[in-house]
Design an enzyme around this catalytic site. Structure first.
Site, PDB file in Angstrom:
ATOM      1  CG  ASN A  30      -1.805   1.130   1.408  1.00 10.35           C
ATOM      2  OD1 ASN A  30      -1.594   1.923   0.509  1.00 10.35           O
ATOM      3  ND2 ASN A  30      -2.474   1.547   2.415  1.00 10.35           N
ATOM      4  CE  LYS A  59      -0.127   3.129   5.031  1.00  7.98           C
ATOM      5  NZ  LYS A  59      -0.060   3.099   6.251  1.00  7.98           N
ATOM      6  CD  GLU A  77      -2.802   5.591   6.757  1.00  8.04           C
ATOM      7  OE1 GLU A  77      -3.005   5.389   5.803  1.00  8.04           O
ATOM      8  OE2 GLU A  77      -2.014   4.911   7.572  1.00  8.04           O
ATOM      9  CD  GLU A 127      -3.327  -2.532   7.637  1.00  8.74           C
ATOM     10  OE1 GLU A 127      -2.265  -2.485   6.827  1.00  8.74           O
ATOM     11  OE2 GLU A 127      -3.920  -1.404   7.122  1.00  8.74           O
ATOM     12  N   GLY A 169       2.641   2.416  10.920  1.00 12.42           N
ATOM     13  CA  GLY A 169       3.666   3.322  10.830  1.00 12.42           C
ATOM     14  C   GLY A 169       4.491   3.641  12.222  1.00 12.42           C
TER      15      GLY A 169
HETATM   16  P1  13P Z   1       3.238   0.412   7.549  1.00  7.76           P
HETATM   17  O1  13P Z   1       3.821  -0.932   7.190  1.00  7.76           O
HETATM   18  O2  13P Z   1       3.889   1.690   7.290  1.00  7.76           O
HETATM   19  O3  13P Z   1       2.992   0.299   9.058  1.00  7.76           O
HETATM   20  O4  13P Z   1       1.683   0.471   7.162  1.00  7.76           O
HETATM   21  C1  13P Z   1       1.082  -0.449   7.119  1.00  7.76           C
HETATM   22  C2  13P Z   1      -0.420  -0.071   6.599  1.00  7.76           C
HETATM   23  O5  13P Z   1      -1.072   0.924   6.864  1.00  7.76           O
HETATM   24  C3  13P Z   1      -0.567  -0.875   5.329  1.00  7.76           C
HETATM   25  O6  13P Z   1      -1.931  -0.513   4.983  1.00  7.76           O
END
Ligand code: 13P
Length: 254
Positions: free
Chosen positions: A9, A11, A97, A167, A173
């Site tokens: 992802n 983002k 998010e 998640e 993050g």
């Molecule tokens: P990270 O791997 O950066 O922690 O993010 C996870 C995430 O939100 C994937 O959708």
């Protein structure tokens, strides 16, 4: 045996230049990988460009969101049909998010799930608890509520060929991944929860873990029986790290 799925992802990250370099690195690193499905979800602006870059590779294209309407006066929205036309296969919905910054509700996310299924796309339904909910022992209640929004409107059959990504929000993050045992316990709870409605559907549903998955912790996470791959954020922006994660899943589940 379920075939694992590792999905990146991206983002709100990237550029054409970055996408070109990253996809070239992935194609090179992942050419021989079997036993693991792989997908990347770039920002929607780059879907067509990334599709071109991916040609000749087994890496699937994904998207990070979909809107509930299929056409009409919905300024700024992107439909499931459009995503399908762009060659996407896996669509992330319900990411924390979006739940947080765009106030997306469980019932709105269930509508997205429905529109994806109607259009032959695979929903990647993200669920998970906040740190406060975790500390208050609410993890199972939150995950159950988020799944029930789909189960109770569309039925267990909607989870055939669908993906759930657990998640925990406190792990996203932060560099603080859930431990393999912690994640396994929640994944098993999720599978058992669906099994109460339909054991066969529960057995085949892919449940990914997401939240600070990286090239150092992935292999251990994948040793767990109910962890069927990962939804990767930060580490999916680095070809080498993402390839290590994919190979770890392929190895652990073969
Ligand atoms: P990270 O791997 O950066 O922690 O993010 C996870 C995430 O939100 C994937 O959708």
């Amino acid at each position: 045996m379920r075939k694992p799925l590792v999905m990146g992802n991206w983002k709100l990250n990237g550029s054409k230049e970055m996408a070109k370099t990253l996809v070239a690195g992935l194609k090179q690193n992942l050419a021989d990988v079997k036993n693991c499905d792989v997908a990347i979800a770039p920002p929607v602006m780059y879907l067509d460009f990334v599709r071109e870059q991916l040609s000749g590779s087994a890496i699937n294209l994904g998207a990070q969101n979909v809107d509930t309407a299929v056409s009409g006066a919905y300024t700024g929205d992107i439909s499931a049909q459009m995503l399908k036309e762009m060659g996407t296969k896996y669509i992330i919905i319900g990411h924390s998010e979006r739940r947080t910054y765009h106030k997306e509700s469980d019932s709105f996310i269930a509508k997205k799930f429905a529109v994806l299924k109607e259009n032959g796309l695979i929903p990647v339904l993200c669920i998970g608890e906040t740190e406060a909910e975790n500390e208050a022992n609410q993890t199972e209640a939150v995950c159950a509520r988020q799944i029930d929004a789909v189960l109770e409107t569309l039925g267990a059959a909607a989870f055939k060929d669908a993906v759930i990504a657990y998640e925990p929000i406190w792990a996203i993050g932060t560099g603080k991944s859930a431990t393999p045992a912690q994640a396994q316990a929640v994944h098993k709870f999720i599978r058992d929860h669906i099994a109460k409605k339909d054991a066969e559907i529960a057995k085949q549903v892919i449940i990914q873990y997401g939240g600070s998955v990286n090239d150092s912790n992935a292999a251990e996470l994948f040793t767990q029986p109910d962890i069927d791959g990962a939804l990767v954020g930060g580490a999916s922006l680095k070809a080498d790290a993402f390839a290590v994660i994919v190979k770890a899943a392929a190895k652990a589940k073969s």
